[in-house]
Motif scaffolding. Structure first.
Motif, PDB file in Angstrom:
ATOM      1  N   GLN A 208       8.695  -1.352  -8.395  1.00 44.67           N
ATOM      2  CA  GLN A 208       8.293  -0.348  -9.386  1.00 44.67           C
ATOM      3  C   GLN A 208       8.481   1.070  -8.872  1.00 44.67           C
ATOM      4  OE1 GLN A 208       4.228  -1.494 -10.168  1.00 44.67           O
ATOM      5  NE2 GLN A 208       4.799  -2.368 -12.141  1.00 44.67           N
ATOM      6  N   ALA A 209       8.261   1.280  -7.583  1.00 42.87           N
ATOM      7  CA  ALA A 209       8.409   2.617  -7.023  1.00 42.87           C
ATOM      8  C   ALA A 209       9.869   3.067  -7.082  1.00 42.87           C
ATOM      9  CB  ALA A 209       7.897   2.651  -5.591  1.00 42.87           C
ATOM     10  N   GLN A 210      10.771   2.164  -6.794  1.00 45.21           N
ATOM     11  CA  GLN A 210      12.197   2.494  -6.860  1.00 45.21           C
ATOM     12  C   GLN A 210      12.611   2.752  -8.317  1.00 45.21           C
ATOM     13  OE1 GLN A 210      15.158  -0.548  -5.804  1.00 45.21           O
ATOM     14  NE2 GLN A 210      15.940   0.979  -4.339  1.00 45.21           N
ATOM     15  N   GLN A 211      12.094   1.946  -9.217  1.00 49.15           N
ATOM     16  CA  GLN A 211      12.395   2.139 -10.634  1.00 49.15           C
ATOM     17  C   GLN A 211      11.872   3.495 -11.114  1.00 49.15           C
ATOM     18  OE1 GLN A 211      11.217  -1.068 -13.197  1.00 49.15           O
ATOM     19  NE2 GLN A 211      11.734   0.043 -15.043  1.00 49.15           N
ATOM     20  N   TRP A 212      10.658   3.860 -10.683  1.00 51.44           N
ATOM     21  CA  TRP A 212      10.093   5.166 -11.041  1.00 51.44           C
ATOM     22  C   TRP A 212      11.057   6.271 -10.615  1.00 51.44           C
ATOM     23  CZ3 TRP A 212       8.879   8.844  -7.271  1.00 51.44           C
ATOM     24  CH2 TRP A 212       8.319  10.024  -7.753  1.00 51.44           C
ATOM     25  N   PHE A 213      11.561   6.192  -9.401  1.00 53.72           N
ATOM     26  CA  PHE A 213      12.453   7.247  -8.912  1.00 53.72           C
ATOM     27  C   PHE A 213      13.751   7.303  -9.707  1.00 53.72           C
ATOM     28  CE2 PHE A 213      15.826   9.044  -6.392  1.00 53.72           C
ATOM     29  CZ  PHE A 213      15.272  10.265  -6.036  1.00 53.72           C
ATOM     30  N   THR A 214      14.338   6.144  -9.989  1.00 48.71           N
ATOM     31  CA  THR A 214      15.618   6.147 -10.709  1.00 48.71           C
ATOM     32  C   THR A 214      15.475   6.677 -12.131  1.00 48.71           C
ATOM     33  OG1 THR A 214      15.360   3.838 -11.407  1.00 48.71           O
ATOM     34  CG2 THR A 214      16.585   4.246  -9.352  1.00 48.71           C
TER      35      THR A 214
ATOM     36  N   ARG B 220      16.528  12.926  -0.021  1.00 49.62           N
ATOM     37  CA  ARG B 220      17.576  11.911  -0.182  1.00 49.62           C
ATOM     38  C   ARG B 220      17.186  10.578   0.459  1.00 49.62           C
ATOM     39  NH1 ARG B 220      22.983  15.573   0.696  1.00 49.62           N
ATOM     40  NH2 ARG B 220      22.859  16.580  -1.342  1.00 49.62           N
ATOM     41  N   ALA B 221      16.436  10.618   1.546  1.00 52.99           N
ATOM     42  CA  ALA B 221      16.062   9.390   2.255  1.00 52.99           C
ATOM     43  C   ALA B 221      14.882   8.670   1.607  1.00 52.99           C
ATOM     44  CB  ALA B 221      15.739   9.709   3.718  1.00 52.99           C
ATOM     45  N   PHE B 222      13.962   9.410   1.029  1.00 48.64           N
ATOM     46  CA  PHE B 222      12.754   8.789   0.478  1.00 48.64           C
ATOM     47  C   PHE B 222      13.062   7.686  -0.539  1.00 48.64           C
ATOM     48  CE2 PHE B 222       9.022   8.750  -2.423  1.00 48.64           C
ATOM     49  CZ  PHE B 222       8.124   8.178  -1.537  1.00 48.64           C
ATOM     50  N   PRO B 223      13.930   7.919  -1.526  1.00 56.66           N
ATOM     51  CA  PRO B 223      14.185   6.845  -2.492  1.00 56.66           C
ATOM     52  C   PRO B 223      14.786   5.591  -1.861  1.00 56.66           C
ATOM     53  CG  PRO B 223      15.502   8.795  -2.996  1.00 56.66           C
ATOM     54  CD  PRO B 223      14.616   9.148  -1.860  1.00 56.66           C
TER      55      PRO B 223
ATOM     56  N   ASP C 281       0.857  -1.174   0.000  1.00 53.58           N
ATOM     57  CA  ASP C 281       0.000   0.000   0.000  1.00 53.58           C
ATOM     58  C   ASP C 281       0.898   1.230   0.000  1.00 53.58           C
ATOM     59  OD1 ASP C 281      -2.879   1.007   1.960  1.00 53.58           O
ATOM     60  OD2 ASP C 281      -1.792   2.044   0.387  1.00 53.58           O
ATOM     61  N   LEU C 282       1.032   1.839  -1.164  1.00 55.21           N
ATOM     62  CA  LEU C 282       1.976   2.947  -1.336  1.00 55.21           C
ATOM     63  C   LEU C 282       1.594   4.185  -0.531  1.00 55.21           C
ATOM     64  CD1 LEU C 282       2.573   2.519  -5.150  1.00 55.21           C
ATOM     65  CD2 LEU C 282       4.096   1.875  -3.294  1.00 55.21           C
ATOM     66  N   GLU C 283       0.320   4.424  -0.392  1.00 57.35           N
ATOM     67  CA  GLU C 283      -0.117   5.589   0.379  1.00 57.35           C
ATOM     68  C   GLU C 283       0.285   5.437   1.849  1.00 57.35           C
ATOM     69  OE1 GLU C 283      -3.957   8.460   0.297  1.00 57.35           O
ATOM     70  OE2 GLU C 283      -4.369   6.315   0.495  1.00 57.35           O
ATOM     71  N   LYS C 284       0.110   4.253   2.409  1.00 59.61           N
ATOM     72  CA  LYS C 284       0.518   4.016   3.795  1.00 59.61           C
ATOM     73  C   LYS C 284       2.032   4.111   3.933  1.00 59.61           C
ATOM     74  CE  LYS C 284      -3.383   1.294   5.347  1.00 59.61           C
ATOM     75  NZ  LYS C 284      -3.870   0.016   5.801  1.00 59.61           N
ATOM     76  N   HIS C 285       2.747   3.623   2.942  1.00 56.81           N
ATOM     77  CA  HIS C 285       4.206   3.722   2.952  1.00 56.81           C
ATOM     78  C   HIS C 285       4.631   5.185   3.021  1.00 56.81           C
ATOM     79  CE1 HIS C 285       8.380   2.736   2.002  1.00 56.81           C
ATOM     80  NE2 HIS C 285       8.339   3.768   1.180  1.00 56.81           N
ATOM     81  N   LEU C 286       4.011   6.002   2.190  1.00 53.73           N
ATOM     82  CA  LEU C 286       4.338   7.427   2.173  1.00 53.73           C
ATOM     83  C   LEU C 286       3.999   8.077   3.510  1.00 53.73           C
ATOM     84  CD1 LEU C 286       5.337   9.903   0.659  1.00 53.73           C
ATOM     85  CD2 LEU C 286       3.043  10.161  -0.288  1.00 53.73           C
ATOM     86  N   GLN C 287       2.839   7.765   4.066  1.00 49.99           N
ATOM     87  CA  GLN C 287       2.450   8.319   5.369  1.00 49.99           C
ATOM     88  C   GLN C 287       3.439   7.907   6.450  1.00 49.99           C
ATOM     89  OE1 GLN C 287      -1.532   6.826   5.784  1.00 49.99           O
ATOM     90  NE2 GLN C 287      -2.431   8.477   4.570  1.00 49.99           N
ATOM     91  N   HIS C 288       3.877   6.666   6.423  1.00 43.71           N
ATOM     92  CA  HIS C 288       4.860   6.184   7.399  1.00 43.71           C
ATOM     93  C   HIS C 288       6.180   6.935   7.236  1.00 43.71           C
ATOM     94  CE1 HIS C 288       6.997   3.457  10.042  1.00 43.71           C
ATOM     95  NE2 HIS C 288       7.911   3.316   9.103  1.00 43.71           N
ATOM     96  N   PHE C 289       6.610   7.104   5.994  1.00 43.61           N
ATOM     97  CA  PHE C 289       7.860   7.827   5.748  1.00 43.61           C
ATOM     98  C   PHE C 289       7.778   9.256   6.284  1.00 43.61           C
ATOM     99  CE2 PHE C 289      10.576  10.673   3.397  1.00 43.61           C
ATOM    100  CZ  PHE C 289      11.810  10.051   3.537  1.00 43.61           C
TER     101      PHE C 289
ATOM    102  N   PHE D 218       5.142  11.292  -6.888  1.00 39.66           N
ATOM    103  CA  PHE D 218       5.004   9.890  -6.494  1.00 39.66           C
ATOM    104  C   PHE D 218       3.532   9.481  -6.473  1.00 39.66           C
ATOM    105  CE2 PHE D 218       4.452   6.804  -2.993  1.00 39.66           C
ATOM    106  CZ  PHE D 218       5.246   5.771  -3.467  1.00 39.66           C
ATOM    107  N   LEU D 219       2.697  10.291  -5.827  1.00 38.77           N
ATOM    108  CA  LEU D 219       1.269   9.965  -5.748  1.00 38.77           C
ATOM    109  C   LEU D 219       0.608   9.967  -7.126  1.00 38.77           C
ATOM    110  CD1 LEU D 219       0.308  11.905  -2.501  1.00 38.77           C
ATOM    111  CD2 LEU D 219       0.467   9.429  -2.804  1.00 38.77           C
ATOM    112  N   GLU D 220       0.999  10.902  -7.987  1.00 39.04           N
ATOM    113  CA  GLU D 220       0.436  10.947  -9.337  1.00 39.04           C
ATOM    114  C   GLU D 220       0.871   9.734 -10.162  1.00 39.04           C
ATOM    115  OE1 GLU D 220       1.620  14.731 -10.934  1.00 39.04           O
ATOM    116  OE2 GLU D 220       0.119  15.820  -9.761  1.00 39.04           O
TER     117      GLU D 220
END
Length: 139
Positions: A36-42, A27-30, A3-11, A59-61
């Motif tokens: 797929q989320a890591q690939q999106w960032f890279t 710098r810490a978020f990635p 659940d990416l939204e929960k991951h973001l809230q936790h971060f 990220f949310l978009e």
């Protein structure tokens, strides 16, 4: 996928707890991302991130389709026991639907369940029984 939204809230909660500044958050978020989320960032163009809010919005978009949508409590009122659907199956489907709703008052859940079932003994029971919790209602 997680659940990416929960991951973001936790971060964000961790960042607030540790009082991280914008640079540290960016710098810490990635480092917290996988798959797929890591690939999106890279694949983001170098130097395109100007703030954590911009990074969070992007990220949310990017993963909007994967983020579970929360429905309103009125959604439960639309659930009806289908013809030839067993009571057990209807209750299972209804219980799953309650997990998709935010800020759910127990009395509204009981009313929606009463409204949606065709099983007369359950309707009578719900009409005279006010549960104090979801566990009590589904027991």
């Amino acid at each position: 996928m997680e659940d990416l939204e929960k991951h973001l809230q936790h971060f964000v909660a961790v960042a607030v707890l540790h009082e991280w500044n914008e640079v540290t958050k960016c710098r810490a978020f990635p480092l917290s991302l996988v798959g797929q989320a890591q690939q999106w960032f890279t694949e983001l163009p170098s130097g395109c991130v100007r703030s954590f809010e911009q990074l969070k919005k992007g990220f949310l978009e990017a993963f909007d389709a994967l983020i579970s949508k929360k429905k309103s409590a009125m959604y439960l009122m639309s659930l009806q026991q289908r013809p030839n659907e067993s009571l057990k199956r209807y209750i299972e489907r209804f219980r799953v639907a309650t997990q998709e709703v935010r800020d759910l008052p127990i009395r509204l859940v009981a009313s929606a369940l009463l409204n949606g079932t065709a099983y007369a003994p359950l309707r009578r029971s719900l009409a005279f029984f006010e549960p104090d919790s979801m566990a009590e209602l589904f027991a």
